[in-house]
Design a protein around this motif. Structure first.
Motif, PDB file in Angstrom:
ATOM      1  N   ALA A 100       0.908  -1.163  -0.098  1.00 59.24           N
ATOM      2  CA  ALA A 100      -0.198  -0.035   0.045  1.00 59.24           C
ATOM      3  C   ALA A 100       0.889   1.086  -0.019  1.00 59.24           C
ATOM      4  N   VAL A 101       0.756   1.986  -1.028  1.00 55.69           N
ATOM      5  CA  VAL A 101       1.513   3.440  -1.063  1.00 55.69           C
ATOM      6  C   VAL A 101       0.646   4.634  -1.083  1.00 55.69           C
ATOM      7  N   GLY A 102       1.213   5.484  -0.066  1.00 52.07           N
ATOM      8  CA  GLY A 102       0.831   6.696   0.096  1.00 52.07           C
ATOM      9  C   GLY A 102       1.508   7.530  -0.823  1.00 52.07           C
ATOM     10  N   VAL A 103       0.519   8.306  -1.646  1.00 50.99           N
ATOM     11  CA  VAL A 103       1.509   9.274  -2.568  1.00 50.99           C
ATOM     12  C   VAL A 103       0.673  10.683  -2.516  1.00 50.99           C
ATOM     13  N   LEU A 104       1.463  11.625  -3.003  1.00 53.04           N
ATOM     14  CA  LEU A 104       0.901  12.889  -3.248  1.00 53.04           C
ATOM     15  C   LEU A 104       1.127  13.104  -4.663  1.00 53.04           C
ATOM     16  N   ILE A 105      -0.143  13.353  -5.357  1.00 53.38           N
ATOM     17  CA  ILE A 105      -0.310  13.602  -6.739  1.00 53.38           C
ATOM     18  C   ILE A 105       0.471  15.014  -7.129  1.00 53.38           C
ATOM     19  N   THR A 106       1.090  14.948  -8.017  1.00 55.75           N
ATOM     20  CA  THR A 106       1.971  16.187  -8.457  1.00 55.75           C
ATOM     21  C   THR A 106       1.756  16.749  -9.874  1.00 55.75           C
ATOM     22  N   SER A 107       0.549  16.033 -10.612  1.00 54.69           N
ATOM     23  CA  SER A 107       0.123  16.508 -12.115  1.00 54.69           C
ATOM     24  C   SER A 107      -1.329  16.145 -12.054  1.00 54.69           C
ATOM     25  N   GLY A 108      -1.691  16.884 -13.031  1.00 58.93           N
ATOM     26  CA  GLY A 108      -3.355  16.568 -13.414  1.00 58.93           C
ATOM     27  C   GLY A 108      -4.227  17.203 -12.651  1.00 58.93           C
ATOM     28  N   ARG A 109      -5.414  16.896 -12.778  1.00 54.91           N
ATOM     29  CA  ARG A 109      -6.763  17.502 -12.168  1.00 54.91           C
ATOM     30  C   ARG A 109      -6.638  17.618 -10.552  1.00 54.91           C
ATOM     31  N   TYR A 110      -6.000  16.536  -9.935  1.00 52.96           N
ATOM     32  CA  TYR A 110      -6.037  16.107  -8.507  1.00 52.96           C
ATOM     33  C   TYR A 110      -4.824  16.746  -7.962  1.00 52.96           C
ATOM     34  N   ARG A 111      -3.805  17.350  -8.540  1.00 49.49           N
ATOM     35  CA  ARG A 111      -2.565  18.033  -7.991  1.00 49.49           C
ATOM     36  C   ARG A 111      -2.759  18.681  -6.729  1.00 49.49           C
ATOM     37  N   GLY A 112      -1.875  18.110  -5.995  1.00 53.05           N
ATOM     38  CA  GLY A 112      -1.875  18.445  -4.379  1.00 53.05           C
ATOM     39  C   GLY A 112      -2.619  17.748  -3.390  1.00 53.05           C
ATOM     40  N   ARG A 113      -3.489  16.662  -3.978  1.00 58.31           N
ATOM     41  CA  ARG A 113      -4.246  16.001  -2.995  1.00 58.31           C
ATOM     42  C   ARG A 113      -3.359  14.352  -2.637  1.00 58.31           C
ATOM     43  N   TYR A 114      -3.687  13.929  -1.595  1.00 65.03           N
ATOM     44  CA  TYR A 114      -3.084  12.989  -1.154  1.00 65.03           C
ATOM     45  C   TYR A 114      -3.827  11.715  -1.280  1.00 65.03           C
ATOM     46  N   GLY A 115      -3.339  10.348  -1.298  1.00 61.15           N
ATOM     47  CA  GLY A 115      -4.170   9.244  -1.261  1.00 61.15           C
ATOM     48  C   GLY A 115      -3.253   8.037  -1.519  1.00 61.15           C
ATOM     49  N   TRP A 116      -4.069   6.879  -1.426  1.00 62.52           N
ATOM     50  CA  TRP A 116      -3.241   5.459  -1.434  1.00 62.52           C
ATOM     51  C   TRP A 116      -3.358   4.772  -2.748  1.00 62.52           C
ATOM     52  N   VAL A 117      -2.641   3.919  -3.162  1.00 63.57           N
ATOM     53  CA  VAL A 117      -2.655   3.333  -4.437  1.00 63.57           C
ATOM     54  C   VAL A 117      -1.766   1.812  -3.903  1.00 63.57           C
ATOM     55  N   SER A 118      -2.199   0.923  -4.887  1.00 66.22           N
ATOM     56  CA  SER A 118      -1.349  -0.254  -4.748  1.00 66.22           C
ATOM     57  C   SER A 118      -0.025   0.021  -5.596  1.00 66.22           C
ATOM     58  N   SER A 119       0.822  -0.822  -4.825  1.00 63.49           N
ATOM     59  CA  SER A 119       2.272  -0.636  -5.726  1.00 63.49           C
ATOM     60  C   SER A 119       2.324  -1.195  -6.922  1.00 63.49           C
ATOM     61  N   LEU A 120       1.148  -2.029  -7.458  1.00 61.10           N
ATOM     62  CA  LEU A 120       0.983  -2.489  -8.771  1.00 61.10           C
ATOM     63  C   LEU A 120       0.716  -1.330  -9.661  1.00 61.10           C
ATOM     64  N   ASP A 121       0.046  -0.295  -9.082  1.00 59.67           N
ATOM     65  CA  ASP A 121      -0.192   1.171  -9.955  1.00 59.67           C
ATOM     66  C   ASP A 121       0.992   1.961 -10.226  1.00 59.67           C
ATOM     67  N   ILE A 122       2.084   1.773  -9.565  1.00 61.09           N
ATOM     68  CA  ILE A 122       3.098   2.854  -9.507  1.00 61.09           C
ATOM     69  C   ILE A 122       4.284   2.453 -10.594  1.00 61.09           C
ATOM     70  N   HIS A 123       4.704   3.267 -11.114  1.00 56.69           N
ATOM     71  CA  HIS A 123       5.828   2.955 -12.180  1.00 56.69           C
ATOM     72  C   HIS A 123       7.042   4.145 -12.124  1.00 56.69           C
ATOM     73  N   PRO A 124       8.121   3.759 -12.642  1.00 57.91           N
ATOM     74  CA  PRO A 124       9.213   4.655 -12.654  1.00 57.91           C
ATOM     75  C   PRO A 124       8.925   5.905 -13.666  1.00 57.91           C
ATOM     76  N   PRO A 125       9.405   7.041 -13.353  1.00 52.63           N
ATOM     77  CA  PRO A 125       9.155   8.134 -14.350  1.00 52.63           C
ATOM     78  C   PRO A 125       9.596   7.673 -15.668  1.00 52.63           C
ATOM     79  N   GLY A 126       9.105   8.082 -16.897  1.00 53.04           N
ATOM     80  CA  GLY A 126       9.409   7.777 -18.108  1.00 53.04           C
ATOM     81  C   GLY A 126       8.667   6.443 -18.713  1.00 53.04           C
TER      82      GLY A 126
END
Length: 130
Positions: A100-126
């Motif tokens: 379980a990964v807590g993230v700060l969204i830094t782009s898009g419509r929800y920039r500045g919001r915090y939330g939780w995602v699965s590690s399966l949904d995060i990928h390195p930049p690029g």
């Protein structure tokens, strides 16, 4: 005496290689991109870790559970990892638990919001896709 040194050397090598293989790879401050699966690349970002875990485990009452507590982000949304809890998400679709990964969204419509995602949904930049 030689056996003692071999025992000490073996113990030291074992200790050096005994890192936790299940430890979170997503460390605080890591910049990531959000991507869902191949069939549905959008990513739900949950308002709590408990809701992420519950939804992944099979709870899906959309009206009560999903809509008020998750925000849908486009694939490729940038985020920064805030915290990671290893092996917390037990999906009904995967054998192995994910983090379980807590993230700060830094782009898009929800920039500045915090939330939780699965590690399966995060990928390195690029990353262009999962």
């Amino acid at each position: 005496m030689r056996k003692v040194w071999l025992l000490v050397l073996s113990a030291a090598l074992l200790a050096a290689n005994s890192g936790d293989p299940n430890a979170c790879w997503a460390r605080h401050g890591l910049h990531v991109r959000l991507f869902g699966g191949v069939d549905d690349p959008d990513v739900l970002v949950w308002d709590s870790r408990a809701r992420l875990i519950s939804f992944a485990g099979g709870s899906s009452d959309t009206r009560v559970f999903l809509l008020p507590h998750a925000i849908l982000n486009r694939p490729g949304t940038a985020a920064v990892v805030q915290i990671c809890v290893e092996n917390a998400v037990h999906s009904k679709f995967h054998m192995d638990a994910s983090d379980a990964v807590g993230v700060l969204i830094t782009s898009g419509r929800y920039r500045g919001r915090y939330g939780w995602v699965s590690s399966l949904d995060i990928h390195p930049p690029g990353s262009e896709d999962p």
